[in-house]
Scaffold this active site. Structure first.
Site, PDB file in Angstrom:
ATOM      1  N   THR A  76       0.831  -1.204   0.000  1.00 25.68           N
ATOM      2  CA  THR A  76       0.000   0.000   0.000  1.00 25.68           C
ATOM      3  C   THR A  76       0.867   1.256   0.000  1.00 25.68           C
ATOM      4  O   THR A  76       0.610   2.207  -0.746  1.00 25.68           O
ATOM      5  CB  THR A  76      -0.939   0.020   1.216  1.00 25.68           C
ATOM      6  OG1 THR A  76      -1.698  -1.189   1.232  1.00 25.68           O
ATOM      7  CG2 THR A  76      -1.893   1.192   1.151  1.00 25.68           C
ATOM      8  N   ARG A 145       4.432  -6.937   8.795  1.00 25.32           N
ATOM      9  CA  ARG A 145       4.494  -8.191   8.030  1.00 25.32           C
ATOM     10  C   ARG A 145       5.414  -8.061   6.824  1.00 25.32           C
ATOM     11  O   ARG A 145       5.847  -9.059   6.261  1.00 25.32           O
ATOM     12  CB  ARG A 145       3.090  -8.621   7.602  1.00 25.32           C
ATOM     13  CG  ARG A 145       2.275  -9.137   8.785  1.00 25.32           C
ATOM     14  CD  ARG A 145       0.880  -9.586   8.409  1.00 25.32           C
ATOM     15  NE  ARG A 145       0.079  -9.788   9.623  1.00 25.32           N
ATOM     16  CZ  ARG A 145      -1.221  -9.630   9.714  1.00 25.32           C
ATOM     17  NH1 ARG A 145      -1.911  -9.267   8.638  1.00 25.32           N
ATOM     18  NH2 ARG A 145      -1.858  -9.844  10.843  1.00 25.32           N
ATOM     19  N   GLU A 152       9.911   1.478  10.705  1.00 26.07           N
ATOM     20  CA  GLU A 152       8.588   2.094  10.602  1.00 26.07           C
ATOM     21  C   GLU A 152       8.203   2.747  11.926  1.00 26.07           C
ATOM     22  O   GLU A 152       7.739   3.897  11.950  1.00 26.07           O
ATOM     23  CB  GLU A 152       7.548   1.041  10.214  1.00 26.07           C
ATOM     24  CG  GLU A 152       7.622   0.598   8.765  1.00 26.07           C
ATOM     25  CD  GLU A 152       6.665  -0.536   8.444  1.00 26.07           C
ATOM     26  OE1 GLU A 152       6.332  -0.710   7.266  1.00 26.07           O
ATOM     27  OE2 GLU A 152       6.266  -1.260   9.378  1.00 26.07           O
ATOM     28  N   LYS A 170      -8.540  -5.217   6.244  1.00 23.79           N
ATOM     29  CA  LYS A 170      -7.601  -5.107   7.362  1.00 23.79           C
ATOM     30  C   LYS A 170      -8.271  -4.744   8.688  1.00 23.79           C
ATOM     31  O   LYS A 170      -7.605  -4.654   9.722  1.00 23.79           O
ATOM     32  CB  LYS A 170      -6.524  -4.061   7.035  1.00 23.79           C
ATOM     33  CG  LYS A 170      -5.763  -4.347   5.734  1.00 23.79           C
ATOM     34  CD  LYS A 170      -5.053  -5.685   5.779  1.00 23.79           C
ATOM     35  CE  LYS A 170      -4.436  -6.056   4.448  1.00 23.79           C
ATOM     36  NZ  LYS A 170      -3.387  -5.145   4.001  1.00 23.79           N
TER      37      LYS A 170
END
Length: 279
Positions: A76, A145, A152, A170
């Site tokens: 994404t 994942r 991050e 999600k």
């Protein structure tokens, strides 16, 4: 009078030849209706990638010229980075600096001409945009994942705003509820020892702990040269805040994939459209 009566009689009678003519003309114009076939057109089915791209485009609306941006990692986030590159190239954005959260994102952003930096040089980030693997009703997340959870979390914790981009698959009622991996980054030294300890933390939820491996069956190595232990829950985590603290307290654990109370907004793309949830 006789002449008048004759005229009246003639006016009431239709000439036989006219009737015949009308009858012939009418019959010549009659046609059997042509069978019609009606084709039904259904709306195009949006794929998961279509939904991700829709949400990513919406997230980029938050980006303004002159910002320092945290650039996320994953399928994404890749759409977000691509869109930012397009806007820079077209001149619709300018003076952007990106802080990537992985080597993959760094390579993608560099190929698109996005100027890059690191937290050492830009410790205060205006906005971070990233995907998530799970989102609960309180906008808590499972991430990592894609293997980039440590970087991050560092970049997104340093951001004034953190916008999350997901598709509707999600959404979960409780973290761990998807049954998919909740990653924990651990040092390579004695990783089996920590795998066992992680599994024992969640006996009530029912948890399988597995070392992540790559396509060759070898241990997956993060950008920080660590391993990842993936936790698979049979039921959602009961207290995510407590769970995060217990995981972090284990020696040898580097970081976990519970991103709690961090998201400013979550953009959700579904078949009915795009929604934005904020706290």
């Amino acid at each position: 009078m006789a002449a008048a009566a004759a005229a009246t009689s003639l006016s009431l009678l239709s000439p036989p030849s006219l009737k015949s003519s009308l009858s012939l003309r009418s019959s010549s114009r009659l046609r059997m209706p042509t069978p019609m076939s009606i084709r039904a057109f259904s709306a195009p089915v949006l794929t998961q990638d279509d939904l991700k791209k829709i949400a990513a485009d919406k997230a980029v609306d938050y980006v303004k010229s002159g910002m320092v941006l945290g650039l996320g990692t994953g399928s994404t986030a890749a759409f977000v980075v691509d869109k930012i590159g397009q806007l820079l190239k077209s001149g619709q954005l300018s003076d952007i600096v990106g802080v990537p959260t992985s080597k993959r994102t760094q390579e993608q952003a560099a190929s698109l001409g996005i100027p890059l930096s690191v937290l050492d040089s830009h410790p205060n980030i205006d906005l971070a945009i990233d995907g998530a693997d799970e989102v609960d009703p309180f906008l808590n997340l499972v991430k990592g994942r894609g293997g980039a959870l440590l970087r991050e979390k560092m970049v997104e914790a340093a951001s004034g705003k953190f916008v999350v981009v997901v598709d509707e698959t999600k959404l979960v009622e409780g973290l761990g509820g998807s049954g998919l991996a909740m990653p924990v980054e651990v040092v390579q030294f004695c990783w089996k020892y920590n795998l066992t300890r992680l599994q024992e933390l969640f006996t009530e939820e029912g948890c399988d702990a597995k070392l992540r491996v790559d396509s060759d069956g070898k241990p997956y190595v993060t950008d920080n040269s660590n391993y990842i232990v993936d936790l698979y829950f049979k039921t959602p985590i009961k207290d995510a805040t407590a769970a995060g603290k217990e995981i972090s307290a284990l020696e040898g654990v580097v970081e976990h994939g519970l991103f709690l109370d961090m998201a400013t907004a979550v953009i959700i793309a579904g078949k009915e459209g795009v929604t934005v949830q904020t706290k």
